[in-house]
Design a protein around this motif. Structure first.
Motif, PDB file in Angstrom:
ATOM      1  N   ASP A  22       0.815  -1.216   0.000  1.00 28.59           N
ATOM      2  CA  ASP A  22       0.000   0.000   0.000  1.00 28.59           C
ATOM      3  C   ASP A  22       0.848   1.265   0.000  1.00 28.59           C
ATOM      4  N   LYS A  23       2.073   1.148  -0.525  1.00 26.82           N
ATOM      5  CA  LYS A  23       2.960   2.311  -0.584  1.00 26.82           C
ATOM      6  C   LYS A  23       3.679   2.323  -1.928  1.00 26.82           C
ATOM      7  N   TYR A  24       4.392   3.430  -2.180  1.00 29.79           N
ATOM      8  CA  TYR A  24       5.191   3.564  -3.394  1.00 29.79           C
ATOM      9  C   TYR A  24       6.655   3.659  -2.995  1.00 29.79           C
ATOM     10  N   TRP A  25       7.522   3.033  -3.815  1.00 27.04           N
ATOM     11  CA  TRP A  25       8.948   2.985  -3.513  1.00 27.04           C
ATOM     12  C   TRP A  25       9.750   3.165  -4.808  1.00 27.04           C
ATOM     13  N   HIS A  26      10.945   3.703  -4.655  1.00 18.90           N
ATOM     14  CA  HIS A  26      11.926   3.568  -5.734  1.00 18.90           C
ATOM     15  C   HIS A  26      12.409   2.120  -5.745  1.00 18.90           C
ATOM     16  N   LYS A  27      12.777   1.631  -6.869  1.00 21.25           N
ATOM     17  CA  LYS A  27      13.289   0.259  -6.935  1.00 21.25           C
ATOM     18  C   LYS A  27      14.493   0.074  -6.018  1.00 21.25           C
ATOM     19  N   GLY A  28      15.346   1.085  -5.906  1.00 20.42           N
ATOM     20  CA  GLY A  28      16.489   0.973  -5.021  1.00 20.42           C
ATOM     21  C   GLY A  28      16.149   1.156  -3.556  1.00 20.42           C
ATOM     22  N   CYS A  29      15.019   1.843  -3.280  1.00 24.22           N
ATOM     23  CA  CYS A  29      14.607   2.068  -1.894  1.00 24.22           C
ATOM     24  C   CYS A  29      13.779   0.913  -1.337  1.00 24.22           C
ATOM     25  N   PHE A  30      13.306   0.032  -2.219  1.00 25.30           N
ATOM     26  CA  PHE A  30      12.506  -1.109  -1.745  1.00 25.30           C
ATOM     27  C   PHE A  30      13.470  -2.166  -1.200  1.00 25.30           C
ATOM     28  N   SER A  31      13.866  -2.027   0.064  1.00 21.41           N
ATOM     29  CA  SER A  31      14.902  -2.860   0.672  1.00 21.41           C
ATOM     30  C   SER A  31      14.461  -3.303   2.062  1.00 21.41           C
ATOM     31  N   CYS A  32      15.215  -4.247   2.625  1.00 17.63           N
ATOM     32  CA  CYS A  32      14.916  -4.788   3.959  1.00 17.63           C
ATOM     33  C   CYS A  32      15.095  -3.709   5.021  1.00 17.63           C
ATOM     34  N   GLU A  33      14.182  -3.697   5.980  1.00 13.92           N
ATOM     35  CA  GLU A  33      14.234  -2.707   7.035  1.00 13.92           C
ATOM     36  C   GLU A  33      15.441  -2.897   7.956  1.00 13.92           C
ATOM     37  N   VAL A  34      16.030  -4.095   7.946  1.00 15.60           N
ATOM     38  CA  VAL A  34      17.128  -4.392   8.860  1.00 15.60           C
ATOM     39  C   VAL A  34      18.472  -4.308   8.153  1.00 15.60           C
ATOM     40  N   CYS A  35      18.635  -5.144   7.108  1.00 13.28           N
ATOM     41  CA  CYS A  35      19.947  -5.229   6.450  1.00 13.28           C
ATOM     42  C   CYS A  35      20.066  -4.360   5.210  1.00 13.28           C
ATOM     43  N   LYS A  36      18.970  -3.714   4.807  1.00 15.41           N
ATOM     44  CA  LYS A  36      18.944  -2.812   3.655  1.00 15.41           C
ATOM     45  C   LYS A  36      19.217  -3.525   2.327  1.00 15.41           C
ATOM     46  N   MET A  37      19.063  -4.847   2.279  1.00 10.89           N
ATOM     47  CA  MET A  37      19.240  -5.578   1.023  1.00 10.89           C
ATOM     48  C   MET A  37      18.093  -5.241   0.080  1.00 10.89           C
ATOM     49  N   THR A  38      18.440  -4.915  -1.171  1.00 12.19           N
ATOM     50  CA  THR A  38      17.417  -4.566  -2.150  1.00 12.19           C
ATOM     51  C   THR A  38      16.532  -5.782  -2.430  1.00 12.19           C
ATOM     52  N   LEU A  39      15.249  -5.550  -2.410  1.00 10.45           N
ATOM     53  CA  LEU A  39      14.270  -6.622  -2.596  1.00 10.45           C
ATOM     54  C   LEU A  39      13.490  -6.418  -3.877  1.00 10.45           C
ATOM     55  N   ASN A  40      12.747  -7.447  -4.250  1.00  7.74           N
ATOM     56  CA  ASN A  40      11.829  -7.347  -5.391  1.00  7.74           C
ATOM     57  C   ASN A  40      10.502  -8.006  -5.003  1.00  7.74           C
ATOM     58  N   MET A  41       9.607  -8.078  -5.947  1.00  8.85           N
ATOM     59  CA  MET A  41       8.267  -8.586  -5.660  1.00  8.85           C
ATOM     60  C   MET A  41       8.252 -10.089  -5.367  1.00  8.85           C
ATOM     61  N   LYS A  42       9.354 -10.782  -5.657  1.00 10.41           N
ATOM     62  CA  LYS A  42       9.381 -12.226  -5.456  1.00 10.41           C
ATOM     63  C   LYS A  42      10.000 -12.648  -4.124  1.00 10.41           C
ATOM     64  N   ASN A  43      10.913 -11.850  -3.607  1.00 11.19           N
ATOM     65  CA  ASN A  43      11.631 -12.308  -2.408  1.00 11.19           C
ATOM     66  C   ASN A  43      11.350 -11.488  -1.156  1.00 11.19           C
ATOM     67  N   TYR A  44      10.435 -10.525  -1.237  1.00  5.78           N
ATOM     68  CA  TYR A  44      10.172  -9.720  -0.041  1.00  5.78           C
ATOM     69  C   TYR A  44       9.138 -10.418   0.844  1.00  5.78           C
ATOM     70  N   LYS A  45       9.153 -10.030   2.116  1.00 12.19           N
ATOM     71  CA  LYS A  45       8.128 -10.474   3.063  1.00 12.19           C
ATOM     72  C   LYS A  45       7.645  -9.249   3.829  1.00 12.19           C
ATOM     73  N   GLY A  46       6.360  -9.010   3.804  1.00 11.72           N
ATOM     74  CA  GLY A  46       5.814  -7.828   4.433  1.00 11.72           C
ATOM     75  C   GLY A  46       5.386  -8.079   5.864  1.00 11.72           C
ATOM     76  N   PHE A  47       5.678  -7.127   6.725  1.00 13.75           N
ATOM     77  CA  PHE A  47       5.229  -7.180   8.109  1.00 13.75           C
ATOM     78  C   PHE A  47       4.960  -5.757   8.569  1.00 13.75           C
ATOM     79  N   ASP A  48       3.743  -5.502   9.024  1.00 15.03           N
ATOM     80  CA  ASP A  48       3.344  -4.171   9.472  1.00 15.03           C
ATOM     81  C   ASP A  48       3.596  -3.145   8.362  1.00 15.03           C
TER      82      ASP A  48
END
Length: 232
Positions: A22-48
């Motif tokens: 429910d948000k918008y991101w730059h492709k480079g900004c769509f990363s893990c909240e902890v390790c900052k690894m860049t994610l995509n629509m296949k490997n991300y996991k959403g929480f809160d």
């Protein structure tokens, strides 16, 4: 108007836009909240509504309820309520007794056999007590069509009707027609086997428990129990 990135609060243009959680991101900004690894629509996991990699995805755990006085009171109240409901159901069902057993021909035959054996035992004990324990021959009290049971305390009897040895086989013609309602396997050489639904013809009644007839399907004739068939 182009939306703002949820990570850097800068404008996200269509060519680099990621719409997720429910948000918008730059492709480079769509990363893990902890390790900052860049994610995509296949490997991300959403929480809160925040993206995480599989390694840093928050682990959910059960909350241990503290054994406080209030919780103990609620637990005791629930237990007492369950006991009250159990006693109410028990009192309601106490007068109903056990469920009735189906009154099938087989059950009627076994019940009749048990009643007659009980009657024989009663006469034997009565005569023994009257004669001072000597007793009379048990043949005087044997019901027609049934064999005298053994006096062993552990005797077993065959629940099927016992034929009278003195009854001769009747002629095999001019009898009534019956249809089998149960399967029956011959136990003696002069009996006949049949299956449920077989037509029994030339039937002659011998005594209360046995008949003589011919199975139309097999052509075999012999003795058969009367409670395994019904008239047509």
């Amino acid at each position: 108007m182009n939306p703002l990135c949820s990570r850097c609060d800068k404008v996200v243009y269509p060519t680099e836009k990621v719409n997720c959680l429910d948000k918008y991101w730059h492709k480079g900004c769509f990363s893990c909240e902890v390790c900052k690894m860049t994610l995509n629509m296949k490997n991300y996991k959403g929480f809160d509504k925040k993206p995480y990699c599989s390694q840093h995805y928050p682990k959910t755990s059960f909350t241990i309820v503290a054994d406080t006085p209030e919780n103990l009171r609620l637990k005791q109240q629930s237990k007492m309520q369950s006991q009250v409901l159990y006693k109410e159901e028990f009192e309601k069902s106490k007068g109903k007794g056990f469920s009735a057993v189906a009154d099938t021909p087989e059950m009627q035959r076994v019940k009749k056999m048990q009643d007659q054996i009980s009657n024989i035992k009663y006469h034997e004990e009565f005569e023994k007590s009257r004669m001072g324990g000597e007793g009379l021959p048990t043949d005087n009290f044997t019901s027609p069509g049934f064999q005298q049971p053994t006096h062993s305390p552990n005797f077993n009897y065959d629940p099927q009707p016992v034929r009278s040895a003195a009854a001769p086989p009747p002629p095999s013609s001019g009898g009534k027609c019956f249809r089998a309602v149960y399967d029956y396997a011959a136990a003696d050489e002069d009996e006949v086997s049949f299956a449920d639904g077989d037509l029994i013809v030339d039937v002659q009644q011998i005594d209360e428990g046995w008949m003589f007839g011919r199975v139309e399907r097999t052509g075999m004739q012999g003795m058969l129990p009367s409670n395994y068939v019904q008239p047509i």
